[in-house]
Design an enzyme around this catalytic site. Structure first.
Site, PDB file in Angstrom:
ATOM      1  CG  ASN A  10      -1.712   1.232   1.413  1.00 17.33           C
ATOM      2  OD1 ASN A  10      -1.819   2.040   0.495  1.00 17.33           O
ATOM      3  ND2 ASN A  10      -2.291   1.404   2.603  1.00 17.33           N
ATOM      4  CD1 TRP A  11       3.424   0.861  -2.851  1.00 15.27           C
ATOM      5  CD2 TRP A  11       3.657   2.066  -4.729  1.00 15.27           C
ATOM      6  NE1 TRP A  11       4.142   0.106  -3.749  1.00 15.27           N
ATOM      7  CE2 TRP A  11       4.294   0.824  -4.918  1.00 15.27           C
ATOM      8  CE3 TRP A  11       3.658   2.983  -5.776  1.00 15.27           C
ATOM      9  CZ2 TRP A  11       4.943   0.482  -6.104  1.00 15.27           C
ATOM     10  CZ3 TRP A  11       4.299   2.649  -6.960  1.00 15.27           C
ATOM     11  CH2 TRP A  11       4.938   1.420  -7.125  1.00 15.27           C
ATOM     12  CE  LYS A  12      -0.134   3.276   4.713  1.00 11.86           C
ATOM     13  NZ  LYS A  12      -0.046   3.401   6.170  1.00 11.86           N
ATOM     14  CG  HIS A  98      -5.751   2.071   4.952  1.00 13.93           C
ATOM     15  ND1 HIS A  98      -5.341   3.040   5.840  1.00 13.93           N
ATOM     16  CD2 HIS A  98      -4.772   1.146   4.895  1.00 13.93           C
ATOM     17  CE1 HIS A  98      -4.139   2.696   6.299  1.00 13.93           C
ATOM     18  NE2 HIS A  98      -3.772   1.557   5.742  1.00 13.93           N
ATOM     19  CD  GLU A 100      -2.891   5.621   6.563  1.00 10.68           C
ATOM     20  OE1 GLU A 100      -2.827   5.677   5.329  1.00 10.68           O
ATOM     21  OE2 GLU A 100      -1.999   5.067   7.261  1.00 10.68           O
ATOM     22  CD  GLU A 170      -3.539  -2.285   7.252  1.00  9.83           C
ATOM     23  OE1 GLU A 170      -2.456  -2.566   6.734  1.00  9.83           O
ATOM     24  OE2 GLU A 170      -4.142  -1.216   7.033  1.00  9.83           O
ATOM     25  N   GLY A 176       2.498   2.290  10.822  1.00 12.89           N
ATOM     26  CA  GLY A 176       3.502   3.338  10.685  1.00 12.89           C
ATOM     27  C   GLY A 176       4.173   3.727  11.990  1.00 12.89           C
ATOM     28  CB  SER A 216       5.059  -1.845  12.127  1.00 15.78           C
ATOM     29  OG  SER A 216       4.732  -0.483  12.328  1.00 15.78           O
ATOM     30  N   GLY A 237       2.835  -1.042   4.288  1.00 23.28           N
ATOM     31  CA  GLY A 237       3.002   0.372   3.966  1.00 23.28           C
ATOM     32  C   GLY A 237       4.468   0.696   3.742  1.00 23.28           C
ATOM     33  N   GLY A 238       5.107   1.210   4.767  1.00 21.78           N
ATOM     34  CA  GLY A 238       6.487   1.704   4.673  1.00 21.78           C
ATOM     35  C   GLY A 238       7.453   0.752   3.981  1.00 21.78           C
TER      36      GLY A 238
HETATM   37  P1  PGA Z   1       2.820   0.270   7.675  1.00 24.84           P
HETATM   38  O1  PGA Z   1       1.371   0.515   7.011  1.00 24.84           O
HETATM   39  O2  PGA Z   1       3.331  -1.034   7.098  1.00 24.84           O
HETATM   40  O3  PGA Z   1       3.652   1.450   7.234  1.00 24.84           O
HETATM   41  O4  PGA Z   1       2.628   0.208   9.140  1.00 24.84           O
HETATM   42  C1  PGA Z   1       0.484  -0.540   6.787  1.00 24.84           C
HETATM   43  C2  PGA Z   1      -0.809  -0.013   6.208  1.00 24.84           C
HETATM   44  O5  PGA Z   1      -1.299   1.021   6.670  1.00 24.84           O
HETATM   45  O6  PGA Z   1      -1.388  -0.605   5.263  1.00 24.84           O
END
Ligand code: PGA
Length: 256
Positions: A10-12, A98, A100, A170, A176, A216, A237-238
């Site tokens: 997930n590149w956001k 998601h 967010e 999640e 994050g 994470s 994500g990251g």
């Molecule tokens: P993260 O994000 O791996 O940076 O914690 C995961 C996500 O929100 O899909």
């Protein structure tokens, strides 16, 4: 039941088209050895980067996803993207709900449900995100929160439709933050999600649904997490923003 591993990046709101293309050009070679029947590898770039990434991954084992979808076919919905627009670019997966989007953009279980239905009707694989906030976990409300999100987000789906859905668990406190749920805590929660799906759709469907962990997840903890009975991959994500770390994570997950 053996479920095929699914790792999605997930590149956001990261990566221009040029940056995204460079990332997948590097990633292609690094994951070329992963057999298509062992794992689904998915990247979900921002909308404006999808086309360039789609071109770059043609003929590879990397699949294309989007980070959202609107439920209407077209119309006056400023800032939204329809199923046909995504389909034209070769998108196969769509992240929906998601945390967010829930936290910052007013996404509710009801709008998640509309998006899931639209995604399924268009033939996409929805990746439906659920997860509790830190205060929910600390006050013992995790299961209640997850139950409400699953019940609302998946309302009205047939068994056949549910069989095509991927769930991403999640915990919001782990996204994050560098704080991962321990494999034991994650497994306990994944097990609860699977039991809930079994109750809602029957065991024959629930046992087959893939449930990703997200929050994470990185190369260092991927193996231990995916080794758990009810953890079938990850939403990353990251660690998905750098080809080498994403490739390492994928390879380690496959050892789990
Ligand atoms: P993260 O994000 O791996 O940076 O914690 C995961 C996500 O929100 O899909």
């Amino acid at each position: 039941m053996s479920r095929k591993v699914i790792i999605a990046g997930n590149w956001k709101m990261n990566k221009t088209a040029a940056e995204g293309k460079a990332l997948v050009e590097a990633l292609k070679g690094l994951v070329a050895d992963v057999p298509a029947d062992k794992a689904d590898i998915v990247v979900c770039p921002p909308f404006t980067t999808i086309a360039a990434v789609g071109e770059a991954i043609k003929g590879s084992n990397i699949k294309l996803g989007a980070q959202n979808i609107h439920w209407a076919a077209n119309g006056a919905f400023t800032g939204e993207i329809s199923a046909d627009m995504l389909k034209e670019l070769g998108v196969e997966y769509v992240i929906i709900g998601h945390s967010e989007r829930r936290q910052y953009f007013g996404e509710t279980d009801e709008t998640v449900n509309k998006r899931v239905k639209a995604a399924l009707a268009a033939g996409f694989t929805p990746i439906v995100c659920v997860g509790e906030m830190l205060e929910d976990r600390e006050s013992g409300k995790t299961e209640k929160v997850l139950f409400t999100q699953l019940e609302g987000g998946l309302a009205g789906l047939s068994k056949e439709e549910m069989a095509k859905v991927v769930i991403a668990y999640e915990p919001v406190w782990a996204i994050g933050t560098g704080k991962t749920a321990t494999p034991e805590v994650a497994e306990e929660t994944h097990n609860f999600i699977r039991m809930t799906l079994n109750d809602m759709f029957g065991r024959e469907i629930g046992e087959g649904v893939r449930i990703q962990y997200g929050g994470s997840m990185k190369a260092e903890n991927a193996k231990e997490l995916v080794a758990q009975r009810n953890i079938d991959g990850g939403l990353i994500g990251g660690a998905a923003l750098v080809a080498e770390s994403f490739s390492k994570l994928i390879h380690n997950a496959l050892l789990g």
